[in-house]
Design a protein around this motif. Structure first.
Motif, PDB file in Angstrom:
ATOM      1  N   VAL A   1       9.176   9.455   0.938  1.00 17.15           N
ATOM      2  CA  VAL A   1       9.057  10.412   2.040  1.00 17.15           C
ATOM      3  C   VAL A   1      10.153  10.176   3.071  1.00 17.15           C
ATOM      4  CG1 VAL A   1       7.668  11.049   4.053  1.00 17.15           C
ATOM      5  CG2 VAL A   1       6.610  10.893   1.797  1.00 17.15           C
ATOM      6  N   CYS A   2      10.367   8.909   3.433  1.00 21.88           N
ATOM      7  CA  CYS A   2      11.377   8.585   4.435  1.00 21.88           C
ATOM      8  C   CYS A   2      12.778   8.930   3.944  1.00 21.88           C
ATOM      9  CB  CYS A   2      11.300   7.108   4.797  1.00 21.88           C
ATOM     10  SG  CYS A   2       9.816   6.641   5.703  1.00 21.88           S
ATOM     11  N   ALA A   3      13.097   8.569   2.706  1.00 19.82           N
ATOM     12  CA  ALA A   3      14.433   8.804   2.161  1.00 19.82           C
ATOM     13  C   ALA A   3      14.715  10.298   1.991  1.00 19.82           C
ATOM     14  CB  ALA A   3      14.587   8.082   0.823  1.00 19.82           C
ATOM     15  N   VAL A   4      13.743  11.031   1.435  1.00 20.60           N
ATOM     16  CA  VAL A   4      13.936  12.472   1.230  1.00 20.60           C
ATOM     17  C   VAL A   4      14.023  13.194   2.573  1.00 20.60           C
ATOM     18  CG1 VAL A   4      12.869  14.587   0.345  1.00 20.60           C
ATOM     19  CG2 VAL A   4      12.844  12.502  -1.040  1.00 20.60           C
ATOM     20  N   SER A   5      13.181  12.805   3.515  1.00 22.77           N
ATOM     21  CA  SER A   5      13.211  13.430   4.839  1.00 22.77           C
ATOM     22  C   SER A   5      14.557  13.213   5.509  1.00 22.77           C
ATOM     23  CB  SER A   5      12.095  12.857   5.718  1.00 22.77           C
ATOM     24  OG  SER A   5      10.815  13.195   5.223  1.00 22.77           O
ATOM     25  N   ASP A   6      15.071  11.997   5.422  1.00 23.71           N
ATOM     26  CA  ASP A   6      16.380  11.706   6.012  1.00 23.71           C
ATOM     27  C   ASP A   6      17.470  12.545   5.356  1.00 23.71           C
ATOM     28  OD1 ASP A   6      15.605   9.927   7.923  1.00 23.71           O
ATOM     29  OD2 ASP A   6      16.956   8.321   7.270  1.00 23.71           O
ATOM     30  N   ALA A   7      17.419  12.681   4.035  1.00 21.79           N
ATOM     31  CA  ALA A   7      18.424  13.466   3.322  1.00 21.79           C
ATOM     32  C   ALA A   7      18.396  14.919   3.781  1.00 21.79           C
ATOM     33  CB  ALA A   7      18.187  13.377   1.817  1.00 21.79           C
ATOM     34  N   VAL A   8      17.191  15.474   3.920  1.00 21.37           N
ATOM     35  CA  VAL A   8      17.055  16.864   4.370  1.00 21.37           C
ATOM     36  C   VAL A   8      17.605  17.029   5.781  1.00 21.37           C
ATOM     37  CG1 VAL A   8      15.384  18.652   5.004  1.00 21.37           C
ATOM     38  CG2 VAL A   8      15.079  17.362   2.890  1.00 21.37           C
ATOM     39  N   LEU A   9      17.265  16.087   6.659  1.00 16.70           N
ATOM     40  CA  LEU A   9      17.729  16.163   8.043  1.00 16.70           C
ATOM     41  C   LEU A   9      19.243  15.991   8.144  1.00 16.70           C
ATOM     42  CD1 LEU A   9      14.849  14.089   9.637  1.00 16.70           C
ATOM     43  CD2 LEU A   9      15.349  16.482  10.129  1.00 16.70           C
ATOM     44  N   ILE A  10      19.795  15.110   7.338  1.00 20.35           N
ATOM     45  CA  ILE A  10      21.246  14.908   7.336  1.00 20.35           C
ATOM     46  C   ILE A  10      21.954  16.178   6.885  1.00 20.35           C
ATOM     47  CG2 ILE A  10      23.129  13.693   6.166  1.00 20.35           C
ATOM     48  CD1 ILE A  10      21.228  11.220   6.109  1.00 20.35           C
ATOM     49  N   LEU A  11      21.454  16.780   5.807  1.00 20.52           N
ATOM     50  CA  LEU A  11      22.054  18.020   5.301  1.00 20.52           C
ATOM     51  C   LEU A  11      21.924  19.142   6.326  1.00 20.52           C
ATOM     52  CD1 LEU A  11      20.857  17.964   1.571  1.00 20.52           C
ATOM     53  CD2 LEU A  11      23.129  17.436   2.471  1.00 20.52           C
ATOM     54  N   ALA A  12      20.783  19.189   7.012  1.00 17.02           N
ATOM     55  CA  ALA A  12      20.585  20.207   8.048  1.00 17.02           C
ATOM     56  C   ALA A  12      21.587  20.022   9.177  1.00 17.02           C
ATOM     57  CB  ALA A  12      19.158  20.127   8.586  1.00 17.02           C
ATOM     58  N   GLY A  13      21.825  18.768   9.538  1.00 14.15           N
ATOM     59  CA  GLY A  13      22.776  18.492  10.608  1.00 14.15           C
ATOM     60  C   GLY A  13      24.185  18.891  10.230  1.00 14.15           C
ATOM     61  N   VAL A  14      24.585  18.610   8.996  1.00 16.14           N
ATOM     62  CA  VAL A  14      25.928  18.947   8.538  1.00 16.14           C
ATOM     63  C   VAL A  14      26.092  20.459   8.401  1.00 16.14           C
ATOM     64  CG1 VAL A  14      27.584  18.708   6.640  1.00 16.14           C
ATOM     65  CG2 VAL A  14      26.221  16.746   7.364  1.00 16.14           C
ATOM     66  N   ALA A  15      25.038  21.135   7.953  1.00 19.49           N
ATOM     67  CA  ALA A  15      25.111  22.571   7.728  1.00 19.49           C
ATOM     68  C   ALA A  15      25.221  23.373   9.029  1.00 19.49           C
ATOM     69  CB  ALA A  15      23.900  23.036   6.933  1.00 19.49           C
ATOM     70  N   GLY A  16      24.664  22.870  10.093  1.00 19.71           N
ATOM     71  CA  GLY A  16      24.739  23.630  11.340  1.00 19.71           C
ATOM     72  C   GLY A  16      24.013  22.946  12.472  1.00 19.71           C
TER      73      GLY A  16
ATOM     74  N   GLU B   1       0.833  -1.204   0.000  1.00 20.03           N
ATOM     75  CA  GLU B   1       0.000   0.000   0.000  1.00 20.03           C
ATOM     76  C   GLU B   1       0.869   1.256   0.000  1.00 20.03           C
ATOM     77  OE1 GLU B   1      -3.943   0.439   2.343  1.00 20.03           O
ATOM     78  OE2 GLU B   1      -2.408   1.362   3.598  1.00 20.03           O
ATOM     79  N   HIS B   2       0.874   1.984  -1.117  1.00 22.13           N
ATOM     80  CA  HIS B   2       1.589   3.260  -1.250  1.00 22.13           C
ATOM     81  C   HIS B   2       3.057   3.134  -0.843  1.00 22.13           C
ATOM     82  CE1 HIS B   2      -2.477   4.648  -1.697  1.00 22.13           C
ATOM     83  NE2 HIS B   2      -2.763   4.500  -0.409  1.00 22.13           N
ATOM     84  N   VAL B   3       3.688   2.028  -1.213  1.00 23.93           N
ATOM     85  CA  VAL B   3       5.068   1.772  -0.788  1.00 23.93           C
ATOM     86  C   VAL B   3       6.034   2.809  -1.346  1.00 23.93           C
ATOM     87  CG1 VAL B   3       6.963   0.105  -0.823  1.00 23.93           C
ATOM     88  CG2 VAL B   3       4.604  -0.692  -0.580  1.00 23.93           C
ATOM     89  N   THR B   4       5.884   3.133  -2.628  1.00 22.51           N
ATOM     90  CA  THR B   4       6.801   4.086  -3.256  1.00 22.51           C
ATOM     91  C   THR B   4       6.731   5.444  -2.574  1.00 22.51           C
ATOM     92  OG1 THR B   4       6.641   2.968  -5.406  1.00 22.51           O
ATOM     93  CG2 THR B   4       7.411   5.255  -5.405  1.00 22.51           C
ATOM     94  N   GLY B   5       5.528   5.912  -2.291  1.00 24.82           N
ATOM     95  CA  GLY B   5       5.370   7.200  -1.625  1.00 24.82           C
ATOM     96  C   GLY B   5       5.978   7.208  -0.242  1.00 24.82           C
ATOM     97  N   VAL B   6       5.771   6.127   0.503  1.00 21.83           N
ATOM     98  CA  VAL B   6       6.299   6.031   1.860  1.00 21.83           C
ATOM     99  C   VAL B   6       7.825   5.981   1.845  1.00 21.83           C
ATOM    100  CG1 VAL B   6       6.479   4.511   3.873  1.00 21.83           C
ATOM    101  CG2 VAL B   6       4.247   4.978   2.859  1.00 21.83           C
ATOM    102  N   VAL B   7       8.392   5.161   0.965  1.00 17.77           N
ATOM    103  CA  VAL B   7       9.848   5.067   0.858  1.00 17.77           C
ATOM    104  C   VAL B   7      10.441   6.414   0.460  1.00 17.77           C
ATOM    105  CG1 VAL B   7      11.744   4.051  -0.482  1.00 17.77           C
ATOM    106  CG2 VAL B   7       9.894   2.601   0.369  1.00 17.77           C
TER     107      VAL B   7
END
Length: 204
Positions: A44-59, A36-42
């Motif tokens: 969201v999780c992957a993009v969210s993690d990437a954003v959070l990782i970049l935020a952590g590295v940036a400051g 059920e909506h696997v692609t969307g869920v994957v």
């Protein structure tokens, strides 16, 4: 070569932080089992993690230095959400017929599924404490290689969530029985309740 080593180190650390059983992983697993909506869920999780990782590295130190109470607020909000979701999972466990996807079980809409996934990701304090603060701090220690480290961690996140979401279908024969769904949701409820209680205790 130095950049590649930094990327591999980032991937290893990223995987060590996200592979542990948690609310987000439990949700991705459940969606994968239901197909059920696997692609969307994957995504969201992957993009969210990437954003959070970049935020952590940036400051990563900005928030804790300027808004020391923010971590406490995040913990309380995340605890409330996790406890609420634990109750929902517990109620599902009491109604096993609801889980039988191939037998006409209720399916959630895409928007509702994405909203739940976003909440489980962004309202989880461990995401900020581990991904932003911890991973960001380690990345900073690598100097010029910090962005390679961040890239490796982001790739690790994509690989993990893809494997969890799409690989879950291999377990579908087991979960063709309503009783198996009941056990899964009992486990999900216990995990989320434990995380919620732990977060609430650490905030007070």
């Amino acid at each position: 070569m130095t950049g590649l080593l930094a990327a591999l180190a980032g991937m290893g650390m990223g995987l060590s932080l996200i592979v542990a059983i948690g609310a987000q992983n439990a949700f991705v697993l459940r969606q994968g089992l239901r197909l059920e909506h696997v692609t969307g869920v994957v995504a969201v999780c992957a993009v969210s993690d990437a954003v959070l990782i970049l935020a952590g590295v940036a400051g990563n130190s900005w928030l804790s230095a300027r808004l020391p109470d923010a971590i406490t607020v995040i913990r309380v909000g995340g605890a409330v959400f996790l406890l609420g979701y634990a109750v929902v999972a517990g109620r599902r466990a009491l109604r096993p017929a609801w889980f039988a996807v191939d037998a006409g079980g209720t399916r959630n809409g895409l928007l509702a599924t994405i909203a739940t996934c976003l909440a489980l990701t962004w309202l989880n304090p461990h995401v900020y404490l581990d991904t932003v603060l911890l991973l960001g701090s380690v990345a900073d220690s690598r100097g010029a290689g910090r962005w390679w480290f961040a890239g490796g961690a982001a790739v690790g996140s994509v690989l993990w969530f893809s494997a969890l979401g799409y690989g879950a279908r291999l377990l579908r024969p087991l979960f063709a029985r309503p009783a198996a769904w009941r056990v899964l949701d009992v486990v999900i409820a216990v995990v989320m309740a434990a995380l919620g209680v732990g977060l609430l205790a650490s905030a007070i």
